[in-house]
Design an enzyme around this catalytic site. Structure first.
Site, PDB file in Angstrom:
ATOM      1  N   HIS A   1      -0.291  -7.556   2.566  1.00  0.00           N
ATOM      2  CA  HIS A   1      -1.202  -6.432   2.808  1.00  0.00           C
ATOM      3  C   HIS A   1      -2.285  -6.743   3.856  1.00  0.00           C
ATOM      4  O   HIS A   1      -3.431  -6.334   3.720  1.00  0.00           O
ATOM      5  CB  HIS A   1      -1.852  -5.995   1.503  1.00  0.00           C
ATOM      6  CG  HIS A   1      -0.905  -5.399   0.509  1.00  0.00           C
ATOM      7  ND1 HIS A   1       0.251  -4.751   0.875  1.00  0.00           N
ATOM      8  CD2 HIS A   1      -0.947  -5.370  -0.857  1.00  0.00           C
ATOM      9  CE1 HIS A   1       0.885  -4.333  -0.210  1.00  0.00           C
ATOM     10  NE2 HIS A   1       0.194  -4.693  -1.266  1.00  0.00           N
TER      11      HIS A   1
ATOM     12  N   GLU B   1       4.478   3.439  -2.235  1.00  0.00           N
ATOM     13  CA  GLU B   1       3.861   3.174  -0.938  1.00  0.00           C
ATOM     14  C   GLU B   1       4.867   3.380   0.199  1.00  0.00           C
ATOM     15  O   GLU B   1       5.692   2.508   0.469  1.00  0.00           O
ATOM     16  CB  GLU B   1       3.330   1.742  -0.903  1.00  0.00           C
ATOM     17  CG  GLU B   1       2.464   1.364  -2.092  1.00  0.00           C
ATOM     18  CD  GLU B   1       2.496  -0.127  -2.360  1.00  0.00           C
ATOM     19  OE1 GLU B   1       2.123  -0.904  -1.452  1.00  0.00           O
ATOM     20  OE2 GLU B   1       2.910  -0.532  -3.465  1.00  0.00           O
TER      21      GLU B   1
ATOM     22  N   HIS C   1      -2.272   2.490  -1.117  1.00  0.00           N
ATOM     23  CA  HIS C   1      -1.874   1.747  -2.318  1.00  0.00           C
ATOM     24  C   HIS C   1      -2.490   2.361  -3.580  1.00  0.00           C
ATOM     25  O   HIS C   1      -2.903   1.636  -4.489  1.00  0.00           O
ATOM     26  CB  HIS C   1      -2.294   0.283  -2.182  1.00  0.00           C
ATOM     27  CG  HIS C   1      -1.517  -0.674  -3.040  1.00  0.00           C
ATOM     28  ND1 HIS C   1      -1.581  -0.662  -4.411  1.00  0.00           N
ATOM     29  CD2 HIS C   1      -0.658  -1.670  -2.712  1.00  0.00           C
ATOM     30  CE1 HIS C   1      -0.813  -1.625  -4.898  1.00  0.00           C
ATOM     31  NE2 HIS C   1      -0.234  -2.243  -3.891  1.00  0.00           N
TER      32      HIS C   1
END
Length: 380
Positions: free
Chosen positions: A127, A341, A201
């Site tokens: 991420h 996502e 997210h």
């Protein structure tokens, strides 16, 4: 990978009264440890839906949605103040990038040059790294009322930040219309060749964040014939695996908890539940297409998620361990929320068969995500 043109949702202005027009409101939310102020921008419509966005992490902090009886409740996991987001972020509602999901060993090459990223997940990059976009203060560029209320935020990621090449200028636009559709559009441009994969997210629980009911009784549909299975470190093996005969077949509405403990499938064991990318398509599309539908039979709430991206990561909050205390003083645990996502596939820069996550100077990256809420009658 082919880049796309923007897709916009619009409502006719004819017959729309001021009472029907969506509104946007700015308020202080708190401060960072260095004293910088954080704002909350709340988008509301006449149907009782409300979405609040922070300029810290471009976080979707809250979504209030009516059930089939018209009662509006919070349906996302998160916090009421900055302390939670600073101490136990868990990516709740966060904008994640520069590259969402995992990159093996935090390493990739562009035009023969190797780049090393900041590592933050078992020797891999996750991420965007330990200081990804979810932990940056974004600039609020524009807040708009109208038939569709919106907020536009901007972040400039310097060349070399977390190891990524090129200065990346990113915008996040959140828009709420009168049909209970919340659209999130991410766009980005770069000063030199780089990789980009930005997504949201958010964790949803359509039964209500305060209900203390897990999402295992929600029904999930994902129109995907295959997934990209992972190894024990949750890095894709490179295989495109059909969902037939596996716990990952959600082509028809299926109760999430029905197969989430099926330890015969190594993917369930590796992820401690569902944590896998589904192959919606093999390319970015010009217009959003359905990625997933989530239904809660008790409240009647339905969430359709659409995007232009080729994949969607399903994650059932498997690593929530009760140490994060949410906005209703609920200790969040495994299964309290579901994240879906839309993105390019994980580790794409090291997996040529997955396509490309490359962005060159003069191109524009876009990920368009639509969260469309509705209700349905009780199941028989």
């Amino acid at each position: 990978m082919k880049r796309i043109i923007a897709f916009t949702l619009a409502l006719p202005l004819i017959g729309l009264t001021p009472a029907q027009a969506a509104t946007a409101e700015r308020k202080p939310f708190g401060t960072l440890r260095d004293g910088r102020a954080v704002e909350a921008i709340t988008l509301s419509n006449a149907k009782g839906m409300r979405a609040t966005v922070l300029n810290y992490g471009a976080i979707l902090q809250s979504v209030m949605v009516p059930d089939r009886a018209g009662r509006s409740e919070e349906v996302t996991l998160g916090y009421n103040d900055m302390q939670g987001y600073l101490e136990k972020p868990n990516y709740f509602g966060a904008t994640v990038g520069r590259y969402a999901n995992r990159i093996k060993a935090g390493s990739f090459a562009i035009d023969g040059r190797q780049y090393k990223l900041a590592l933050n997940n078992n020797g891999n990059a996750l991420h965007g790294g330990p200081l990804g976009y979810d932990k940056r203060l974004w600039t609020v560029e524009k807040v708009t009322d109208g038939p569709t209320a919106s907020v536009v935020m901007r972040y400039v990621s310097p060349d070399g930040e977390e190891g990524y090449p090129g200065a990346l200028t990113v915008t996040a636009t959140y828009s709420l219309d009168e049909d209970n559709a919340l659209t999130v559009e991410y766009s980005a441009t770069t000063t030199k060749p780089t990789i980009v994969n930005i997504t949201n997210h958010s964790f949803f629980n359509l039964g209500g964040e305060a209900s203390q009911r897990s999402i295992y009784d929600h029904y999930l549909t994902i129109p995907a014939d295959a997934t990209t299975p992972v190894d024990a470190s949750l890095i894709p093996t490179g295989e495109i695996r059909p969902v037939d005969g596996t716990p990952f077949d959600f082509r028809r509405p299926t109760r999430i908890g029905e197969r989430i403990r099926d330890g015969r499938d190594p993917q369930i064991v590796f992820g401690q539940g569902y944590d896998e990318n589904f192959v919606i398509a093999r390319d970015v599309s010009k217009a959003p297409r359905l990625h997933a539908r989530v239904e809660d039979a008790t409240t009647g709430r339905v969430l359709d998620i659409l995007s232009n991206q080729p994949g969607v990561q399903l994650y059932t909050g498997n690593f929530l361990d009760g140490t994060a205390i949410g906005r209703s003083n609920h200790a969040y645990r495994q299964g309290d929320g579901i994240a879906l996502e839309p993105q390019v596939f994980p580790d794409t820069p090291n997996q040529p068969a997955f396509g490309s996550a490359r962005l060159d100077r003069g191109q524009t990256y876009r990920n368009i995500i639509i969260y469309r809420f509705s209700t349905t009658a009780p199941r028989n």
